[in-house]
Design a protein around this motif. Structure first.
Motif, PDB file in Angstrom:
ATOM      1  N   MET A  10       0.923  -1.154  -0.039  1.00 31.71           N
ATOM      2  CA  MET A  10       0.138   0.080  -0.068  1.00 31.71           C
ATOM      3  C   MET A  10       0.759   1.217  -0.118  1.00 31.71           C
ATOM      4  N   SER A  11       0.815   2.110  -1.121  1.00 32.10           N
ATOM      5  CA  SER A  11       1.722   3.133  -1.302  1.00 32.10           C
ATOM      6  C   SER A  11       0.528   4.562  -0.837  1.00 32.10           C
ATOM      7  N   LEU A  12       0.802   4.977   0.192  1.00 30.48           N
ATOM      8  CA  LEU A  12       0.044   6.351   0.709  1.00 30.48           C
ATOM      9  C   LEU A  12       0.628   7.523   0.658  1.00 30.48           C
ATOM     10  N   GLU A  13       0.198   8.483   0.643  1.00 35.62           N
ATOM     11  CA  GLU A  13       0.734   9.741   0.947  1.00 35.62           C
ATOM     12  C   GLU A  13      -0.328  10.668   1.687  1.00 35.62           C
ATOM     13  N   LEU A  14       0.072  11.138   2.658  1.00 40.21           N
ATOM     14  CA  LEU A  14      -0.737  11.785   3.666  1.00 40.21           C
ATOM     15  C   LEU A  14      -0.197  13.203   3.610  1.00 40.21           C
ATOM     16  N   TYR A  15      -1.329  14.153   3.540  1.00 39.71           N
ATOM     17  CA  TYR A  15      -1.040  15.424   3.295  1.00 39.71           C
ATOM     18  C   TYR A  15      -1.486  16.441   4.537  1.00 39.71           C
ATOM     19  N   TYR A  16      -0.957  16.854   5.474  1.00 40.93           N
ATOM     20  CA  TYR A  16      -1.269  17.637   6.270  1.00 40.93           C
ATOM     21  C   TYR A  16      -0.192  18.911   6.601  1.00 40.93           C
ATOM     22  N   TRP A  17      -0.360  19.940   7.448  1.00 37.68           N
ATOM     23  CA  TRP A  17       0.539  20.851   7.817  1.00 37.68           C
ATOM     24  C   TRP A  17       1.929  20.411   8.639  1.00 37.68           C
ATOM     25  N   ASP A  18       3.118  20.823   8.310  1.00 42.15           N
ATOM     26  CA  ASP A  18       4.152  20.341   8.943  1.00 42.15           C
ATOM     27  C   ASP A  18       4.079  21.074  10.174  1.00 42.15           C
ATOM     28  N   GLY A  19       4.423  20.442  11.462  1.00 44.33           N
ATOM     29  CA  GLY A  19       4.534  20.911  12.613  1.00 44.33           C
ATOM     30  C   GLY A  19       3.276  20.879  13.496  1.00 44.33           C
ATOM     31  N   LEU A  20       2.337  20.312  12.930  1.00 43.28           N
ATOM     32  CA  LEU A  20       1.187  20.284  13.499  1.00 43.28           C
ATOM     33  C   LEU A  20       0.497  18.849  13.484  1.00 43.28           C
ATOM     34  N   GLN A  74     -10.979  15.013   4.104  1.00 40.51           N
ATOM     35  CA  GLN A  74     -11.826  15.027   4.990  1.00 40.51           C
ATOM     36  C   GLN A  74     -11.370  13.721   5.955  1.00 40.51           C
ATOM     37  N   THR A  75     -11.207  14.135   7.391  1.00 45.47           N
ATOM     38  CA  THR A  75     -10.610  13.030   8.253  1.00 45.47           C
ATOM     39  C   THR A  75     -11.599  11.778   8.259  1.00 45.47           C
ATOM     40  N   ALA A  76     -12.909  12.177   8.702  1.00 48.25           N
ATOM     41  CA  ALA A  76     -13.823  11.134   8.795  1.00 48.25           C
ATOM     42  C   ALA A  76     -14.000  10.143   7.466  1.00 48.25           C
ATOM     43  N   ASN A  77     -13.817  10.857   6.400  1.00 50.18           N
ATOM     44  CA  ASN A  77     -13.893  10.290   4.965  1.00 50.18           C
ATOM     45  C   ASN A  77     -12.798   9.450   4.822  1.00 50.18           C
ATOM     46  N   ILE A  78     -11.648   9.964   5.196  1.00 52.85           N
ATOM     47  CA  ILE A  78     -10.287   9.135   5.057  1.00 52.85           C
ATOM     48  C   ILE A  78     -10.236   7.978   5.753  1.00 52.85           C
ATOM     49  N   LEU A  79     -10.668   7.862   7.154  1.00 52.21           N
ATOM     50  CA  LEU A  79     -10.817   6.585   7.835  1.00 52.21           C
ATOM     51  C   LEU A  79     -11.790   5.903   7.567  1.00 52.21           C
ATOM     52  N   PHE A  80     -12.994   6.462   7.090  1.00 50.82           N
ATOM     53  CA  PHE A  80     -14.028   5.459   6.525  1.00 50.82           C
ATOM     54  C   PHE A  80     -13.352   4.599   5.275  1.00 50.82           C
ATOM     55  N   ASN A  81     -12.470   5.302   4.517  1.00 55.79           N
ATOM     56  CA  ASN A  81     -11.875   4.411   3.599  1.00 55.79           C
ATOM     57  C   ASN A  81     -10.843   3.369   3.962  1.00 55.79           C
ATOM     58  N   LEU A  82     -10.163   3.996   4.905  1.00 56.96           N
ATOM     59  CA  LEU A  82      -8.835   2.991   5.374  1.00 56.96           C
ATOM     60  C   LEU A  82      -9.271   2.047   6.356  1.00 56.96           C
ATOM     61  N   LEU A  97      -2.660   4.798  10.668  1.00 58.37           N
ATOM     62  CA  LEU A  97      -1.738   4.290   9.804  1.00 58.37           C
ATOM     63  C   LEU A  97      -0.509   3.693  10.815  1.00 58.37           C
ATOM     64  N   GLU A  98      -0.271   4.460  11.721  1.00 60.16           N
ATOM     65  CA  GLU A  98       0.534   3.870  12.951  1.00 60.16           C
ATOM     66  C   GLU A  98       0.161   2.383  13.570  1.00 60.16           C
ATOM     67  N   GLU A  99      -0.844   2.438  13.786  1.00 64.36           N
ATOM     68  CA  GLU A  99      -1.595   1.064  14.601  1.00 64.36           C
ATOM     69  C   GLU A  99      -1.300   0.036  13.576  1.00 64.36           C
ATOM     70  N   ALA A 100      -1.581   0.265  12.186  1.00 61.38           N
ATOM     71  CA  ALA A 100      -1.592  -0.878  11.402  1.00 61.38           C
ATOM     72  C   ALA A 100      -0.188  -0.977  10.827  1.00 61.38           C
ATOM     73  N   ARG A 101       0.954  -0.303  11.011  1.00 61.03           N
ATOM     74  CA  ARG A 101       2.152  -0.223  10.628  1.00 61.03           C
ATOM     75  C   ARG A 101       2.229  -0.308   9.158  1.00 61.03           C
ATOM     76  N   VAL A 102       1.477   0.632   8.414  1.00 59.84           N
ATOM     77  CA  VAL A 102       1.538   1.023   6.993  1.00 59.84           C
ATOM     78  C   VAL A 102       2.544   2.040   6.789  1.00 59.84           C
ATOM     79  N   ASP A 103       3.386   1.527   5.551  1.00 59.95           N
ATOM     80  CA  ASP A 103       3.974   2.540   5.277  1.00 59.95           C
ATOM     81  C   ASP A 103       3.623   3.931   4.523  1.00 59.95           C
TER      82      ASP A 103
END
Length: 245
Positions: free
Chosen positions: A1-11, A74-82, A22-28
């Motif tokens: 699974m090749s995923l790119e997460l986009y969010y503000w750096d530092g937050l 959208q966060t909830a939409n992303i998690l509904f997919n993942l 993603l971390e719980e599932a140990r996904v790259d």
């Protein structure tokens, strides 16, 4: 699974709810805005997706997730997919909508938490609206936190599968998001939530169980986890914190 997460750096922000799954599932995955421009990453790369004239349905704002040609906003939409892909969603389809509803309710709390320090306008500095923020924050502490947390505590208590998880009989992304919500509120309002565990014992126990999960514990101890800070959604301003009534 090749995923790119986009969010503000530092937050941490709203992106943290996705990171935890993603971390719980140990996904790259790649944190695009935190990467080096020399590798085609960084904040400019994130903005390029949002402003692209070639993207038929550009995301309005981060977080959004890119999986090949698919862009999910959208966060909830992303998690509904993942969720189903990461084995962090209920197997029963009807319960997946329950999980999504709870995630959307968590999003409501996050918005209200943000508005405690920016009650008038997001474009104004906190210092320009401190008086209004104090009123808003104290109402949030006295009325909105108890209303939301009592509801989530009741959801745990009434789960037919037991009170270990928010939905069904196994960990889902909702449990991870509930941890993040509680963790953020404890950071922002430590005085108000000093007795959180007494008032909401099931939620406090859920928070501690998530911390103890090996993959989450490793993530929280890593440099991938961004610290809470006063540029984020959950901010600790002592003048906004107060003992709950």
């Amino acid at each position: 699974m090749s995923l790119e997460l986009y969010y503000w750096d530092g937050l941490q922000g709203r992106g943290e709810f996705v990171r935890l799954a993603l971390e719980e599932a140990r996904v790259d995955y790649v944190e695009v805005a935190r990467g080096k421009p020399s590798k085609g990453l960084g904040t400019e790369a994130m903005m390029a997706v949002m402003d692209s004239p070639d993207e038929p349905y550009p995301p309005f704002a981060p977080p959004f997730l890119k999986d090949g040609d698919l862009v999910i906003a959208q966060t909830a939409n992303i998690l509904f997919n993942l969720g189903p892909r990461l084995k962090l969603a209920p197997e029963v389809e009807s319960l997946r909508y329950v999980a999504n509803g709870l995630q959307l309710t968590i999003a409501d709390v996050v918005t209200e938490a943000h508005d405690t320090h920016h009650p008038l306008a997001s474009g104004l500095y906190y210092e320009d609206q401190k008086d209004a923020a104090k009123v808003r924050a104290h109402d949030f502490i006295d009325h909105r936190i108890p209303k939301f947390m009592s509801y989530f505590e009741r959801v745990l208590a009434q789960n037919p599968a037991g009170d270990d998880f928010m939905v069904g009989d196994a960990l889902t992304y909702v449990d991870l998001s509930m941890f993040q919500l509680i963790d953020g509120l404890l950071y922002a309002f430590p005085r108000a939530l000093k007795r959180f565990g007494e008032h909401y014992p099931r939620l406090a126990a859920l928070h501690d169980r998530v911390i103890a999960r090996p993959n989450i514990a490793a993530y929280l101890d890593s440099d991938r986890r961004i610290d809470h800070n006063e540029s984020c959604v959950f901010r600790h301003y002592p003048e906004l914190d107060k003992a709950a009534t």
